[in-house]
Design a protein around this motif. Structure first.
Motif, PDB file in Angstrom:
ATOM      1  N   THR A   1       0.739  -1.227  -0.051  1.00 47.04           N
ATOM      2  CA  THR A   1      -0.078  -0.054   0.151  1.00 47.04           C
ATOM      3  C   THR A   1       0.855   1.119   0.044  1.00 47.04           C
ATOM      4  O   THR A   1       0.483   2.191  -0.712  1.00 47.04           O
ATOM      5  CB  THR A   1      -0.800  -0.136   1.143  1.00 47.04           C
ATOM      6  OG1 THR A   1      -1.756  -1.215   1.151  1.00 47.04           O
ATOM      7  CG2 THR A   1      -1.943   1.263   1.174  1.00 47.04           C
ATOM      8  N   ILE A   2       2.051   1.218   0.768  1.00 50.13           N
ATOM      9  CA  ILE A   2       2.652   2.209   0.821  1.00 50.13           C
ATOM     10  C   ILE A   2       4.059   2.431  -0.012  1.00 50.13           C
ATOM     11  O   ILE A   2       4.510   3.431  -0.215  1.00 50.13           O
ATOM     12  CB  ILE A   2       3.282   2.632   2.418  1.00 50.13           C
ATOM     13  CG1 ILE A   2       3.650   4.035   2.839  1.00 50.13           C
ATOM     14  CG2 ILE A   2       4.353   1.418   2.527  1.00 50.13           C
ATOM     15  CD1 ILE A   2       3.843   3.973   4.302  1.00 50.13           C
TER      16      ILE A   2
ATOM     17  N   ALA B   1      10.017  12.953   1.040  1.00 50.92           N
ATOM     18  CA  ALA B   1       8.659  13.014   0.762  1.00 50.92           C
ATOM     19  C   ALA B   1       7.900  12.231   1.455  1.00 50.92           C
ATOM     20  O   ALA B   1       6.979  12.675   2.375  1.00 50.92           O
ATOM     21  CB  ALA B   1       8.389  12.588  -0.544  1.00 50.92           C
ATOM     22  N   MET B   2       8.102  10.872   1.896  1.00 43.54           N
ATOM     23  CA  MET B   2       7.652   9.990   2.769  1.00 43.54           C
ATOM     24  C   MET B   2       7.721  10.718   4.144  1.00 43.54           C
ATOM     25  O   MET B   2       6.764  10.421   5.064  1.00 43.54           O
ATOM     26  CB  MET B   2       8.485   8.609   2.949  1.00 43.54           C
ATOM     27  CG  MET B   2       8.033   7.594   1.784  1.00 43.54           C
ATOM     28  SD  MET B   2       6.302   7.334   1.812  1.00 43.54           S
ATOM     29  CE  MET B   2       5.972   6.582   3.270  1.00 43.54           C
ATOM     30  N   ALA B   3       8.895  11.079   4.662  1.00 38.09           N
ATOM     31  CA  ALA B   3       8.904  11.532   6.105  1.00 38.09           C
ATOM     32  C   ALA B   3       7.851  12.792   6.264  1.00 38.09           C
ATOM     33  O   ALA B   3       7.250  12.675   7.219  1.00 38.09           O
ATOM     34  CB  ALA B   3      10.264  12.227   6.313  1.00 38.09           C
TER      35      ALA B   3
ATOM     36  N   HIS C   1       0.519   9.676  14.131  1.00 33.97           N
ATOM     37  CA  HIS C   1       1.008   9.004  15.295  1.00 33.97           C
ATOM     38  C   HIS C   1       2.000   7.705  15.193  1.00 33.97           C
ATOM     39  O   HIS C   1       2.739   7.375  16.034  1.00 33.97           O
ATOM     40  CB  HIS C   1       0.032   8.852  16.307  1.00 33.97           C
ATOM     41  CG  HIS C   1      -0.850   7.716  16.153  1.00 33.97           C
ATOM     42  ND1 HIS C   1      -2.008   7.703  15.250  1.00 33.97           N
ATOM     43  CD2 HIS C   1      -0.961   6.381  16.441  1.00 33.97           C
ATOM     44  CE1 HIS C   1      -2.566   6.546  15.246  1.00 33.97           C
ATOM     45  NE2 HIS C   1      -1.923   5.785  15.897  1.00 33.97           N
ATOM     46  N   HIS C   2       1.782   6.964  14.008  1.00 35.73           N
ATOM     47  CA  HIS C   2       2.522   6.034  13.698  1.00 35.73           C
ATOM     48  C   HIS C   2       3.404   6.064  12.526  1.00 35.73           C
ATOM     49  O   HIS C   2       3.826   5.322  11.561  1.00 35.73           O
ATOM     50  CB  HIS C   2       1.452   4.840  13.394  1.00 35.73           C
ATOM     51  CG  HIS C   2       0.515   4.982  12.443  1.00 35.73           C
ATOM     52  ND1 HIS C   2      -0.747   5.647  12.699  1.00 35.73           N
ATOM     53  CD2 HIS C   2       0.456   4.637  11.251  1.00 35.73           C
ATOM     54  CE1 HIS C   2      -1.348   5.799  11.688  1.00 35.73           C
ATOM     55  NE2 HIS C   2      -0.840   4.968  10.598  1.00 35.73           N
TER      56      HIS C   2
ATOM     57  N   ALA D   1       9.266   2.816   8.394  1.00 43.25           N
ATOM     58  CA  ALA D   1       9.893   1.594   8.597  1.00 43.25           C
ATOM     59  C   ALA D   1       9.342   0.469   7.393  1.00 43.25           C
ATOM     60  O   ALA D   1      10.173  -0.164   6.704  1.00 43.25           O
ATOM     61  CB  ALA D   1       9.795   0.813   9.942  1.00 43.25           C
ATOM     62  N   LEU D   2       7.827   0.714   7.120  1.00 45.26           N
ATOM     63  CA  LEU D   2       7.386  -0.374   6.182  1.00 45.26           C
ATOM     64  C   LEU D   2       7.735   0.210   4.681  1.00 45.26           C
ATOM     65  O   LEU D   2       8.321  -0.681   3.874  1.00 45.26           O
ATOM     66  CB  LEU D   2       5.970  -0.131   6.278  1.00 45.26           C
ATOM     67  CG  LEU D   2       5.317  -0.569   7.562  1.00 45.26           C
ATOM     68  CD1 LEU D   2       3.743  -0.428   7.383  1.00 45.26           C
ATOM     69  CD2 LEU D   2       5.535  -2.208   7.477  1.00 45.26           C
ATOM     70  N   TRP D   3       8.040   1.441   4.485  1.00 54.82           N
ATOM     71  CA  TRP D   3       8.576   1.818   3.322  1.00 54.82           C
ATOM     72  C   TRP D   3      10.035   1.598   3.129  1.00 54.82           C
ATOM     73  O   TRP D   3      10.532   1.000   1.996  1.00 54.82           O
ATOM     74  CB  TRP D   3       8.097   3.447   3.004  1.00 54.82           C
ATOM     75  CG  TRP D   3       8.839   3.860   1.866  1.00 54.82           C
ATOM     76  CD1 TRP D   3       8.314   3.824   0.559  1.00 54.82           C
ATOM     77  CD2 TRP D   3      10.066   4.704   1.786  1.00 54.82           C
ATOM     78  NE1 TRP D   3       9.128   4.632  -0.104  1.00 54.82           N
ATOM     79  CE2 TRP D   3      10.069   5.008   0.285  1.00 54.82           C
ATOM     80  CE3 TRP D   3      10.921   4.931   2.505  1.00 54.82           C
ATOM     81  CZ2 TRP D   3      11.164   5.978  -0.269  1.00 54.82           C
ATOM     82  CZ3 TRP D   3      11.977   5.849   2.067  1.00 54.82           C
ATOM     83  CH2 TRP D   3      12.102   6.089   0.740  1.00 54.82           C
ATOM     84  N   ARG D   4      10.559   1.650   4.216  1.00 52.52           N
ATOM     85  CA  ARG D   4      12.402   1.262   4.072  1.00 52.52           C
ATOM     86  C   ARG D   4      12.444  -0.236   3.752  1.00 52.52           C
ATOM     87  O   ARG D   4      13.374  -0.325   3.089  1.00 52.52           O
ATOM     88  CB  ARG D   4      12.781   1.889   5.449  1.00 52.52           C
ATOM     89  CG  ARG D   4      14.303   1.590   5.551  1.00 52.52           C
ATOM     90  CD  ARG D   4      15.190   2.218   4.591  1.00 52.52           C
ATOM     91  NE  ARG D   4      14.988   3.555   4.272  1.00 52.52           N
ATOM     92  CZ  ARG D   4      15.517   3.880   3.182  1.00 52.52           C
ATOM     93  NH1 ARG D   4      15.799   3.155   2.181  1.00 52.52           N
ATOM     94  NH2 ARG D   4      15.427   5.331   2.679  1.00 52.52           N
ATOM     95  N   GLU D   5      11.452  -0.922   4.504  1.00 50.29           N
ATOM     96  CA  GLU D   5      11.497  -2.387   4.132  1.00 50.29           C
ATOM     97  C   GLU D   5      11.332  -2.702   2.625  1.00 50.29           C
ATOM     98  O   GLU D   5      12.268  -3.671   2.300  1.00 50.29           O
ATOM     99  CB  GLU D   5      10.521  -3.162   4.855  1.00 50.29           C
ATOM    100  CG  GLU D   5      10.725  -3.416   6.280  1.00 50.29           C
ATOM    101  CD  GLU D   5       9.453  -4.271   6.855  1.00 50.29           C
ATOM    102  OE1 GLU D   5       9.225  -5.289   6.375  1.00 50.29           O
ATOM    103  OE2 GLU D   5       9.185  -3.790   8.170  1.00 50.29           O
ATOM    104  N   TYR D   6      10.727  -2.260   1.900  1.00 47.32           N
ATOM    105  CA  TYR D   6      10.557  -2.175   0.578  1.00 47.32           C
ATOM    106  C   TYR D   6      11.789  -1.686  -0.137  1.00 47.32           C
ATOM    107  O   TYR D   6      12.236  -2.486  -0.834  1.00 47.32           O
ATOM    108  CB  TYR D   6       9.127  -1.596   0.156  1.00 47.32           C
ATOM    109  CG  TYR D   6       9.181  -1.390  -1.507  1.00 47.32           C
ATOM    110  CD1 TYR D   6       8.818  -2.564  -2.124  1.00 47.32           C
ATOM    111  CD2 TYR D   6       9.419  -0.374  -2.164  1.00 47.32           C
ATOM    112  CE1 TYR D   6       8.580  -2.644  -3.488  1.00 47.32           C
ATOM    113  CE2 TYR D   6       9.477  -0.645  -3.467  1.00 47.32           C
ATOM    114  CZ  TYR D   6       9.113  -1.647  -4.189  1.00 47.32           C
ATOM    115  OH  TYR D   6       8.897  -1.566  -5.620  1.00 47.32           O
TER     116      TYR D   6
END
Length: 159
Positions: free
Chosen positions: A46-47, A76-78, A85-86, A92-97
């Motif tokens: 999704t992200i 941009a993500m940041a 709040h999360h 972290a999810l985006w970074r995993e990708y």
């Protein structure tokens, strides 16, 4: 945001980044193997291209330095998730990708490539677009036998 690679090869009514992300999420939902957390993989799907809302769909043909592209997408993500709040979890999810640092991140990246091959086949058949480079690119990056077989199914015999 339309997918820039399709526009470059003359595809009319090219899918959007959002439609692509939905397609990747569907592939994750349908094909998720044992040992991969499907919920986490769906969140990553999704992200995975969300930064493109801000930076656009930058392709290798655009001549943008990969490090500069990565930095722009990270910024941009940041910025987009900062008020949430999360935000840390989403980053972290985006970074995993991006890093392919987990089985889920690697699986979503593979589904991203498979989705590209599937769309290439659709555009080739429906519009006569020259999309072979996209199938070849996907096959070069897919190591999972099941996903490779699906991408290979998009290949047409040369006449």
């Amino acid at each position: 945001v339309p997918r820039a690679g399709w526009l470059r090869v003359g595809v009319e009514r090219a899918e959007s980044v959002a439609a692509h992300s939905w397609g990747v999420a569907w592939l994750v939902l349908a094909l998720c193997p044992r040992g991969v957390d499907r919920g986490r993989a769906l969140a990553i799907a999704t992200i995975h291209d969300l930064a493109e809302v801000v930076v656009g769909d930058i392709t290798p043909h655009d001549g943008v330095d990969p490090a500069a592209k990565s930095a722009a997408e990270e910024q941009a993500m940041a910025g987009m998730v900062a008020p949430l709040h999360h935000a840390g979890e989403l980053n972290a999810l985006w970074r995993e990708y991006e890093d392919g640092s987990t089985p889920e991140g690697r699986f979503v990246k593979a589904c991203d490539k498979l989705d590209m091959a599937l769309m290439a086949a659709i555009y080739a058949e429906d519009q006569g677009a020259e999309t072979r480079e996209f199938v070849d690119s996907a096959l070069a990056r897919l190591s999972e036998p099941e996903l490779r077989a699906l991408a290979r199914g998009t290949e047409h015999e040369e006449t």
